[in-house]
Design an enzyme around this catalytic site. Sequence first.
Site, PDB file in Angstrom:
ATOM      1  N   SER A   1       0.856  -1.188   0.000  1.00 49.97           N
ATOM      2  CA  SER A   1       0.000   0.000   0.000  1.00 49.97           C
ATOM      3  C   SER A   1       0.890   1.234   0.000  1.00 49.97           C
ATOM      4  O   SER A   1       2.085   1.145   0.319  1.00 49.97           O
ATOM      5  CB  SER A   1      -0.881   0.005   1.251  1.00 49.97           C
ATOM      6  OG  SER A   1      -0.068   0.240   2.397  1.00 49.97           O
TER       7      SER A   1
ATOM      8  N   ASP B   1      -0.718  -1.596  -4.162  1.00 51.17           N
ATOM      9  CA  ASP B   1      -2.096  -1.856  -3.725  1.00 51.17           C
ATOM     10  C   ASP B   1      -2.816  -0.517  -3.532  1.00 51.17           C
ATOM     11  O   ASP B   1      -2.280   0.380  -2.872  1.00 51.17           O
ATOM     12  CB  ASP B   1      -2.013  -2.635  -2.397  1.00 51.17           C
ATOM     13  CG  ASP B   1      -3.325  -3.258  -1.999  1.00 51.17           C
ATOM     14  OD1 ASP B   1      -4.202  -3.435  -2.868  1.00 51.17           O
ATOM     15  OD2 ASP B   1      -3.466  -3.590  -0.801  1.00 51.17           O
ATOM     16  N   HIS B   2      -3.989  -0.386  -4.076  1.00 48.22           N
ATOM     17  CA  HIS B   2      -4.788   0.851  -3.943  1.00 48.22           C
ATOM     18  C   HIS B   2      -3.972   2.101  -4.245  1.00 48.22           C
ATOM     19  O   HIS B   2      -3.923   3.035  -3.445  1.00 48.22           O
ATOM     20  CB  HIS B   2      -5.402   0.961  -2.539  1.00 48.22           C
ATOM     21  CG  HIS B   2      -6.428  -0.082  -2.297  1.00 48.22           C
ATOM     22  ND1 HIS B   2      -7.718   0.005  -2.770  1.00 48.22           N
ATOM     23  CD2 HIS B   2      -6.352  -1.284  -1.678  1.00 48.22           C
ATOM     24  CE1 HIS B   2      -8.389  -1.077  -2.437  1.00 48.22           C
ATOM     25  NE2 HIS B   2      -7.579  -1.884  -1.782  1.00 48.22           N
TER      26      HIS B   2
ATOM     27  N   GLY C   1      -9.894  -7.853   0.674  1.00 49.98           N
ATOM     28  CA  GLY C   1     -10.442  -8.172   1.990  1.00 49.98           C
ATOM     29  C   GLY C   1     -10.477  -9.671   2.253  1.00 49.98           C
ATOM     30  O   GLY C   1     -11.436 -10.191   2.818  1.00 49.98           O
ATOM     31  N   GLY C   2      -9.405 -10.375   1.866  1.00 50.78           N
ATOM     32  CA  GLY C   2      -9.364 -11.840   1.994  1.00 50.78           C
ATOM     33  C   GLY C   2      -9.348 -12.361   3.425  1.00 50.78           C
ATOM     34  O   GLY C   2      -9.626 -13.533   3.666  1.00 50.78           O
TER      35      GLY C   2
ATOM     36  N   ASN D   1      -4.145  -9.249   3.970  1.00 51.07           N
ATOM     37  CA  ASN D   1      -3.240  -8.383   4.725  1.00 51.07           C
ATOM     38  C   ASN D   1      -3.415  -8.586   6.232  1.00 51.07           C
ATOM     39  O   ASN D   1      -2.518  -9.071   6.924  1.00 51.07           O
ATOM     40  CB  ASN D   1      -3.494  -6.916   4.339  1.00 51.07           C
ATOM     41  CG  ASN D   1      -2.536  -5.958   5.011  1.00 51.07           C
ATOM     42  OD1 ASN D   1      -1.509  -6.359   5.533  1.00 51.07           O
ATOM     43  ND2 ASN D   1      -2.861  -4.684   5.019  1.00 51.07           N
TER      44      ASN D   1
HETATM   45  P1  13P Z   1      -7.504  -7.711   4.477  1.00 50.54           P
HETATM   46  O1  13P Z   1      -6.645  -6.828   5.302  1.00 50.54           O
HETATM   47  O2  13P Z   1      -8.918  -7.708   4.909  1.00 50.54           O
HETATM   48  O3  13P Z   1      -6.960  -9.083   4.342  1.00 50.54           O
HETATM   49  O4  13P Z   1      -7.544  -7.070   3.002  1.00 50.54           O
HETATM   50  C1  13P Z   1      -6.372  -6.952   2.261  1.00 50.54           C
HETATM   51  C2  13P Z   1      -6.609  -6.220   0.991  1.00 50.54           C
HETATM   52  O5  13P Z   1      -7.648  -6.314   0.378  1.00 50.54           O
HETATM   53  C3  13P Z   1      -5.523  -5.394   0.479  1.00 50.54           C
HETATM   54  O6  13P Z   1      -5.869  -4.728  -0.684  1.00 50.54           O
END
Ligand code: 13P
Length: 289
Positions: A50, A85-86, A209-210, A232
């Site tokens: 990120s 990421d993002h 959001g795994g 994450n």
């Molecule tokens: P989590 O922190 O919920 O696993 O999500 C990670 C994520 O989607 C990073 O882009």
Amino acid sequence: MALVNVREMMKKAEREHYAVGHFNINNLEWTKAILQVAEETRTPVILGVSEGAVKYMCGFKVVADMVKAMVEGLKITVPVALHLDHGSYDGAKAALEAGFSSVMFDGSHYPIEENIQKTKEIIAYANSLGCTVEAEVGAIGGEEDGVIGAGEVADPNECATVASLGVDILAAGIGNIHGKYPSNWKGLDFEALAKIKEAVGNMPLVLHGGTGIPADMIKKAISLGVCKINVNTECQLAFQEETRKYIEAGKDLQGKGFDPRKLLAPGCEGIKRVVREKMELFGSLGKAE
Ligand code: 13P
């Protein structure tokens, strides 16, 4: 092995119905733990970073150079992608310039027209460098680097429009949330996922959001076209739990237990356990062959 973009990884995952794990990194130890598991298990992997983590690690160049040197130093032979990421518009450009092999441009907070224009510019720049691009439609809920998203289900037509711009992978909100899921979470919206997949054809989809998504939902999402799953928080929680145990057992007070290489080791084992479990659940274990 040099870093790769995600194109071939995603094609193989789409063809063979599994998902490649994207694991966020925070420092050297995190990166090392993930790379070691990937190599030991012959599994392709995506290292996600990120912009907050980039700042923490002193900039894009530090991250890119560290990852490349570590891949070389550890003699990693499985495919590894370094993915922003993002990313913001400026962040995505800076990451590509520094040597990332893939970027997510998260333009989901812009009006759709502006998101499209900016996404096109990032795609052109990324492709000129042999890199890939992930775009997002429909906000992912929860908190990411201090930004709280309410979580909205993506519109299939918008997904089709963004997919047609030439992005390589598409993150579509389907009720998924960053961080821990609340106890009243309704679960993933599979009806929406099926409609999105129908609208975007063979475009590989990304599930953010795994952390904490039950195994049966993960498997169903993969069967409906998800080829990349981001994790994450679960690695962070495992690191925290193992570090807490070490300190609560007083091990940091024994002998040279205060040495950071000893102090951080149990936490790293926690990260490795989560990464291994997720790779198995996602069906990507051993898929580097
Ligand atoms: P989590 O922190 O919920 O696993 O999500 C990670 C994520 O989607 C990073 O882009």
